[in-house]
Design an enzyme around this catalytic site. Structure first.
Site, PDB file in Angstrom:
ATOM      1  N   THR A 156      58.726  90.081  33.073  1.00  0.00           N
ATOM      2  CA  THR A 156      58.472  89.792  31.673  1.00  0.00           C
ATOM      3  C   THR A 156      57.671  90.912  31.047  1.00  0.00           C
ATOM      4  O   THR A 156      56.982  91.672  31.744  1.00  0.00           O
ATOM      5  CB  THR A 156      57.740  88.439  31.508  1.00  0.00           C
ATOM      6  OG1 THR A 156      57.883  87.982  30.165  1.00  0.00           O
ATOM      7  CG2 THR A 156      56.262  88.547  31.854  1.00  0.00           C
ATOM      8  N   CYS A 200      51.143  87.263  24.220  1.00  0.00           N
ATOM      9  CA  CYS A 200      51.477  86.116  25.060  1.00  0.00           C
ATOM     10  C   CYS A 200      50.813  86.221  26.430  1.00  0.00           C
ATOM     11  O   CYS A 200      50.304  87.283  26.821  1.00  0.00           O
ATOM     12  CB  CYS A 200      52.993  86.012  25.247  1.00  0.00           C
ATOM     13  SG  CYS A 200      53.905  85.501  23.782  1.00  0.00           S
ATOM     14  N   HIS A 252      56.051  82.206  30.183  1.00  0.00           N
ATOM     15  CA  HIS A 252      55.682  83.190  29.158  1.00  0.00           C
ATOM     16  C   HIS A 252      55.443  82.387  27.898  1.00  0.00           C
ATOM     17  O   HIS A 252      56.384  81.846  27.321  1.00  0.00           O
ATOM     18  CB  HIS A 252      56.840  84.179  28.986  1.00  0.00           C
ATOM     19  CG  HIS A 252      56.593  85.262  27.969  1.00  0.00           C
ATOM     20  ND1 HIS A 252      57.154  86.509  28.076  1.00  0.00           N
ATOM     21  CD2 HIS A 252      55.882  85.285  26.815  1.00  0.00           C
ATOM     22  CE1 HIS A 252      56.801  87.256  27.042  1.00  0.00           C
ATOM     23  NE2 HIS A 252      56.024  86.521  26.255  1.00  0.00           N
TER      24      HIS A 252
END
Length: 215
Positions: free
Chosen positions: A53, A58, A75
């Site tokens: 990711t 985030c 996430h």
């Protein structure tokens, strides 16, 4: 590859926050099968698939049963609301994202006492969010949540101003984190900014006491 099934959700917020990733590809750097986790997604694996990711503001939790080798990554981001506390209306979004991942790990055979948890992200990178430090709030939330639930944090890399690319191998427990220039990730950061707007729009339509069903 074994992705845990997710029950159908009636809430638009739940759908936004807890979608299983389907973004499989072949990672040429590590020469192995991988899956990319986008904002609002998670993935659970029982094999050597690499979970990847890119994080701006985030946060991702990488959670693994260190004995069984099953693990997963999420996430997530909180809506940009100013209420505080793990059980507040805003924080319930992050709570749902964490509960979805942990419960799917249990369904895949993980044991609570064998979980190893590492958390990443929460950088100050989103434009137009100067009055609310979204990255800091996300970082504080995930640490508060894990403390409240009695989960020790094995490692963390939170805050700062740099986006991160995270590679997680649930089978081995190996994690590699690359700090990146924001200018190198216009598509990923634009996707995160769009996700933040969707969260805020969804949150504004939710009644304070309803919308998400936690379990």
């Amino acid at each position: 590859m074994n992705a845990a099934a997710v029950p159908a959700q009636s809430s638009d917020a739940a759908t936004l926050l807890a979608a299983p990733s389907r973004h499989f590809y072949f990672d040429t750097t590590f020469r192995r099968r991988a899956v990319k986790i986008l904002p609002g997604e998670f993935h659970v694996s029982t094999d050597d698939t690499l979970l990847v990711t890119v994080l701006g503001s985030c946060v991702a939790a990488c959670i693994r049963d260190r004995v069984r080798g099953v693990g997963g990554m999420n996430h997530f981001m909180l809506p940009a609301r100013k209420d505080a506390g793990v059980l507040s209306a805003s924080m319930r979004y992050g709570t749902y994202a964490m509960e979805m991942l942990i419960n799917q790990l249990y369904r895949a055979g993980a044991r609570r006492e064998q979980l190893e948890i590492k958390v990443f992200g929460g950088a100050a990178v989103l434009p137009g969010m100067s009055t609310i430090d979204v990255g800091e709030r996300n970082s504080r939330f995930v640490l508060d949540y894990l403390r409240e639930e009695g989960f020790p944090v094995a490692a963390q890399d939170l805050g700062d101003v740099h986006p991160r690319k995270v590679y997680f191998s649930p089978a081995s427990g190996d994690i590699m984190v690359r700090r990146l220039r924001a200018s190198a990730l216009p598509e990923d950061l634009a996707r995160e900014a769009s996700y933040a707007r969707q969260l805020d729009n969804t949150a504004s339509r939710q009644a304070i006491g309803g919308g998400l069903q936690l379990f």
